[in-house]
Design an enzyme around this catalytic site. Structure first.
Site, PDB file in Angstrom:
ATOM      1  N   ARG A 119       8.694   6.351   5.566  1.00  9.65           N
ATOM      2  CA  ARG A 119       8.749   5.815   4.209  1.00  9.65           C
ATOM      3  C   ARG A 119       8.010   6.836   3.335  1.00  9.65           C
ATOM      4  NH1 ARG A 119       6.786  -0.193   2.480  1.00  9.65           N
ATOM      5  NH2 ARG A 119       4.900   0.950   1.930  1.00  9.65           N
TER       6      ARG A 119
ATOM      7  N   LYS B  75       0.618  -8.436  -3.073  1.00  2.00           N
ATOM      8  CA  LYS B  75       2.053  -8.445  -3.387  1.00  2.00           C
ATOM      9  C   LYS B  75       2.801  -9.511  -2.590  1.00  2.00           C
ATOM     10  CE  LYS B  75       3.452  -5.131   0.091  1.00  2.00           C
ATOM     11  NZ  LYS B  75       3.399  -3.745   0.507  1.00  2.00           N
TER      12      LYS B  75
HETATM   13  C1  LIG Z   1       2.494  -3.751   1.497  1.00  2.00           C
HETATM   14  C2  LIG Z   1       1.621  -2.616   1.786  1.00  2.00           C
HETATM   15  C3  LIG Z   1       0.414  -2.821   2.457  1.00  2.00           C
HETATM   16  C4  LIG Z   1      -0.014  -4.181   2.972  1.00  2.00           C
HETATM   17  O1  LIG Z   1       0.823  -4.582   4.008  1.00  2.00           O
HETATM   18  P1  LIG Z   1       0.552  -5.924   4.862  1.00  2.00           P
HETATM   19  O2  LIG Z   1       1.541  -5.838   5.936  1.00  2.00           O
HETATM   20  O3  LIG Z   1       0.801  -7.046   3.922  1.00  2.00           O
HETATM   21  O4  LIG Z   1      -0.839  -5.874   5.327  1.00  2.00           O
HETATM   22  C5  LIG Z   1      -0.388  -1.721   2.684  1.00  2.00           C
HETATM   23  N1  LIG Z   1      -0.029  -0.495   2.269  1.00  2.00           N
HETATM   24  C6  LIG Z   1       1.124  -0.256   1.618  1.00  2.00           C
HETATM   25  C7  LIG Z   1       1.451   1.124   1.182  1.00  2.00           C
HETATM   26  C8  LIG Z   1       1.993  -1.310   1.371  1.00  2.00           C
HETATM   27  O5  LIG Z   1       3.142  -1.066   0.734  1.00  2.00           O
END
Ligand SMILES: *Cc1c(COP(=O)(O)O)cnc(C)c1O
Length: 362
Positions: free
Chosen positions: A135, A40
């Protein structure tokens, strides 16, 4: 003109990216930790997705359905996971495009099961526990265990993959032994309740990587969901490995004006284009360069890091960034292309705006 001659331009060096993927995969494997590759941060940019797909991760993941669709259309071989709790209104897409999703609500689990039944599919679910970051996730371990039992025994079109936690996203809670041990015991409780081991005990995102690297991750945590550290080679809370590339991505922008101007605005000071009060230091007349890239493209000018030493980012508006180039005034003129390192924040923005030309270097 091809994208290669157009600016602003974001380039990915696929060789460096691949080295990051390989190095982190090996280090994690040494501690029996598998990786879910999260794309993402680059809006599922196809060239980047191709490297992630070739890296041999258990899943590729993103938070958005449109990116899942893009990856399907690209023909990605690795199973796909939605790493945001699904919306009810997108469930049909989630089930048809993703092999698995994160879940934190019993009603949503039932609805997902019903949708999977309708589509004749089995959908994997990772139950999220909230260990303080506030969250997503069940707040009560008991409620999560009950949900796990219902998924296992009643929801025939769901497959319980395991449990996961997310930290350091909203509440800025640092992953540590305490919360990782909390996750391990929860996994054990779930396993006792359903009578079998689970595949995934997922200990968070890039900010949890430091515990794998320094050997403090409890052994039962066997998975991380990584985006940032794979892409930009580092993460907050002191995760700065010396074996990753921080410069796999380069932002290039074109100089459209370069001249001497006062450093303190002239006239009555009010607020800037975004309605904020500015702060300006009077350093006399200085050489300033304007580049044609702005907040609309990358978000916050504090997230840009000039590669040429002596160049300083002063500020920005929607479509312009203002640089102090006094220290290198003889080296910069209109039409020049300047290079910047990006961080995760600017990378997310740059890949989610249509005005930036994306190019890859083999
Ligand atoms: C975005 C996200 C990740 C990855 O996060 P990074 O900081 O890019 O490693 C992992 N788990 C969830 C639930 C996320 O929303």
């Amino acid at each position: 003109m091809t994208a290669r001659d157009r600016y602003p331009q974001l380039e990915v060096d696929l060789g460096k990216l691949k080295e990051n993927l390989t190095a982190l995969k090996e280090r994690c494997q040494d501690s029996f930790v598998g990786i879910i590759g999260v794309v993402k941060g680059v809006n599922a940019w196809p060239a980047v997705v191709r490297e992630f797909d070739a890296a041999g991760f258990s899943y590729l993941a993103t938070s958005r359905v449109d990116q899942l669709r893009k990856m399907r259309e690209q023909g990605v071989q690795t199973p796909l996971m939605l790493i945001r709790i699904p919306m009810r209104t997108e469930l049909a897409d989630v089930v048809s495009l993703a092999d698995a999703s994160l879940q934190s609500d019993m009603d949503m689990l039932r609805a997902t099961d019903a949708e999977a039944a309708r589509q004749g599919k089995t959908h994997g679910v990772l139950l999220m526990i909230d260990l303080g970051d506030l969250r997503e996730g069940f707040w009560s371990a008991e409620e999560l265990v009950d949900a796990a039992v219902e998924v296992e025994t009643k929801l025939k079109h769901l497959h319980l993959l395991g449990v996961g936690v997310n930290l350091s996203c909203y509440g800025s809670i640092r992953p540590d032994k305490r919360n990782m041990q909390g996750l391990s015991s929860l996994a054990l409780e779930v396993e006792q309740a359903i009578g079998r081991p689970v595949e995934f005990v997922s200990g968070g995102a890039s900010t949890s990587t430091y515990m794998v690297l320094d050997g403090t991750m409890p052994y039962r945590v066997n998975n991380l969901r990584l985006g940032e550290i794979l892409l930009v080679g580092r993460a907050n809370y002191g995760c700065d490995p010396d074996f990753t590339h921080r410069d796999a991505f380069t932002l290039r922008a074109e100089v459209i004006e370069c001249r001497d101007k006062p450093s303190f605005p002239v006239g009555q000071l009010t607020v800037d284009a975004f309605g904020r009060e500015g702060h300006y230091e009077d350093r006399g007349i200085r050489r300033r360069a304007l580049i044609a890239v702005g907040k609309v493209d990358y978000g916050d000018p504090a997230d840009l890091f000039p590669r040429m030493s002596g160049v300083e980012v002063l500020g920005a508006s929607s479509d312009h960034t203002i640089l102090d180039v006094e220290a290198v005034k003889d080296r910069i003129k209109v039409g020049d292309i300047l290079e910047f390192d990006v961080n995760y924040a600017s990378l997310v923005n740059l890949t989610n705006t249509p005005g930036v030309f994306l190019v890859s270097k083999e």
